[in-house]
Design a protein around this motif. Sequence first.
Motif, short mmCIF file in Angstrom:
data_model
loop_
_atom_site.label_atom_id
_atom_site.label_comp_id
_atom_site.label_asym_id
_atom_site.label_seq_id
_atom_site.Cartn_x
_atom_site.Cartn_y
_atom_site.Cartn_z
N PHE A 268 0.84 -1.20 0.00
CA PHE A 268 0.00 0.00 0.00
C PHE A 268 0.87 1.26 0.00
N LEU A 269 1.81 1.30 0.95
CA LEU A 269 2.65 2.50 1.04
C LEU A 269 3.52 2.66 -0.20
N GLY A 270 4.04 1.53 -0.71
CA GLY A 270 4.86 1.59 -1.91
C GLY A 270 4.10 2.22 -3.07
N SER A 271 2.84 1.79 -3.27
CA SER A 271 2.13 2.32 -4.44
C SER A 271 1.71 3.76 -4.21
N VAL A 272 1.37 4.10 -2.97
CA VAL A 272 1.04 5.51 -2.71
C VAL A 272 2.25 6.38 -3.01
N GLN A 273 3.43 5.93 -2.59
CA GLN A 273 4.63 6.72 -2.85
C GLN A 273 4.92 6.86 -4.34
N LEU A 274 4.73 5.75 -5.06
CA LEU A 274 4.96 5.81 -6.51
C LEU A 274 3.99 6.79 -7.17
N THR A 275 2.74 6.77 -6.75
CA THR A 275 1.75 7.69 -7.33
C THR A 275 2.19 9.13 -7.09
N PHE A 276 2.63 9.42 -5.87
CA PHE A 276 3.04 10.78 -5.55
C PHE A 276 4.28 11.17 -6.36
N LEU A 277 5.20 10.23 -6.49
CA LEU A 277 6.39 10.50 -7.31
C LEU A 277 5.97 10.83 -8.74
N GLY A 278 4.97 10.08 -9.23
CA GLY A 278 4.47 10.32 -10.59
C GLY A 278 3.94 11.74 -10.71
N ALA A 279 3.13 12.16 -9.74
CA ALA A 279 2.56 13.51 -9.77
C ALA A 279 3.69 14.55 -9.74
N LEU A 280 4.65 14.34 -8.87
CA LEU A 280 5.81 15.24 -8.83
C LEU A 280 6.52 15.28 -10.18
N GLY A 281 6.69 14.07 -10.74
CA GLY A 281 7.39 13.95 -12.01
C GLY A 281 6.72 14.77 -13.11
N GLU A 282 5.38 14.79 -13.09
CA GLU A 282 4.65 15.57 -14.10
C GLU A 282 5.06 17.05 -14.03
N TYR A 283 5.17 17.56 -12.83
CA TYR A 283 5.57 18.96 -12.69
C TYR A 283 7.02 19.16 -13.07
#
Length: 303
Positions: A268-283
């Motif tokens: 759970f935590l791993g995927s939440v972190q990846l999602t957030f990294l993805g959002a950061l990556g977009e910016y």
Amino acid sequence: MLSIVIPVYNEADMLPLLIERLTKTLQTIPLENEILFVDDGSRDNTLEELHRQKKGNPAIKIIELSRNFGHQAALTAGLDLAKGDFVAMMDADLQDPPELLAQMYQLLASGDWDVVKGYRTKRKENFSRRQGTRFFHWLFGQISGLEGIESTGHFSMMTRQALEAMKQMKEKTRYMPGLRSFIGFRQTQITYNRDERKAGTTKMSTGSLLSLAADALFSFSRVPLRVCLWLGVTGVVLFFMAGIYVLLSKLMGWAPVGWSSTIISIFFLGSVQLTFLGALGEYIYRTYKESQNRPIYFIRNIS
Ligand code: UDP
Ligand code: MG
């Protein structure tokens, strides 16, 4: 003068009907006019057809881009080169009736408005497209804080003053309807039913529509970043309490034995972190694009 900017990509079949309906409408508008076709690297005989049409119609100007740069870039090229005191933009596929241009011009000519947008009440497109567009407009309106975004697309006319404001926004990831709302001024809309495409098939694949939607959301809002932050903060609080519970259970000897809870929390935590990294990556990606500072389009020829 009135300039009409129309990006075209593989629209050879559309052109005769489009130009016929357009010139008919333009005759009712008491202004000199130019029709700027921006050929966005078409692979069919759009360009030959444009040159053929231009012979009988000196108002037509043809801007050839050096390759396919996409709808937003093509529109930008046309707006940059438009000379009119009033400038309209529209798609080539006649989903937006050119006859409305006369009404748009009247509203601008009255001096009460700077931007007139087409507001689509009904859309004759397939169900998933329609619902997808609706959801996007709703979401974009909610999180961008811009006004008058819902159900308005590119079809619009504006004054030179409003256009000059638009032209000052040189960012590389562009969503024109968003930029148009961003400039402010006095904006109004006229309502119409959006027709289906008169010929050919859509030139915007689902992929390119999705990436346009992402451009719009990320370039007009920091809500995705905020969501990460608030979820993170909530997580800290929740996990602090959970931590106390776990320690207590250990001390009191009621700790459950098992790896499922451990594995599930890691996943759970791993995927939440990846999602957030993805959002950061977009910016970060968009910041990178801006810092490269490449031109938005290249022109091969103007005639
Ligand atoms: N278009 C363009 N470059 C592209 C894709 C589309 O200039 O890479 C033009 C296309 O010729 C049309 C307009 O952009 O005039 C909108 O495209 P379309 O009607 O296919 O999009 P949809 O209405 O399906 O979103
Ligand atoms: Mg269309």
